[in-house]
Scaffold this motif. Sequence first.
Motif, short mmCIF file in Angstrom:
data_model
loop_
_atom_site.label_atom_id
_atom_site.label_comp_id
_atom_site.label_asym_id
_atom_site.label_seq_id
_atom_site.Cartn_x
_atom_site.Cartn_y
_atom_site.Cartn_z
N PRO A 1 1.07 -1.52 -0.35
CA PRO A 1 0.00 0.40 -0.48
C PRO A 1 0.99 1.52 -0.17
O PRO A 1 0.31 2.12 -0.72
CB PRO A 1 -0.70 0.10 1.06
N TYR B 1 0.78 1.28 -6.28
CA TYR B 1 -0.65 0.92 -5.52
C TYR B 1 -1.96 1.94 -6.07
O TYR B 1 -0.97 3.48 -6.39
CB TYR B 1 0.13 0.71 -3.59
N CYS C 1 -2.07 6.80 -9.21
CA CYS C 1 -0.95 5.51 -8.97
C CYS C 1 -0.16 6.61 -7.25
O CYS C 1 -0.35 7.75 -7.69
CB CYS C 1 0.07 5.03 -9.18
#
Length: 75
Positions: A26, A31, A55
């Motif tokens: 994360p 992520y 992102c």
Amino acid sequence: TLESVYEKFNGICKCCNKKLNFEGNPRGNDYPSIDHMIPLSKGGTHTWDNVQLLCRKCNLKKGAKPTFIVSSIIL
């Protein structure tokens, strides 16, 4: 939810067009994150038509600027 926005954009960052890794770290650059095209701090709303998938790297670069101003900077 993040999952809904991820599905809406097929897991692709709207700034760099990179396929994002929902199963990854994360805190990793690839992520997915929810971005408000018009930031909440600038009067934007937390609605379906004001969110996009970025992102983490692109979202951090964008900060609290509207998308149309920073899209050419990020790409």
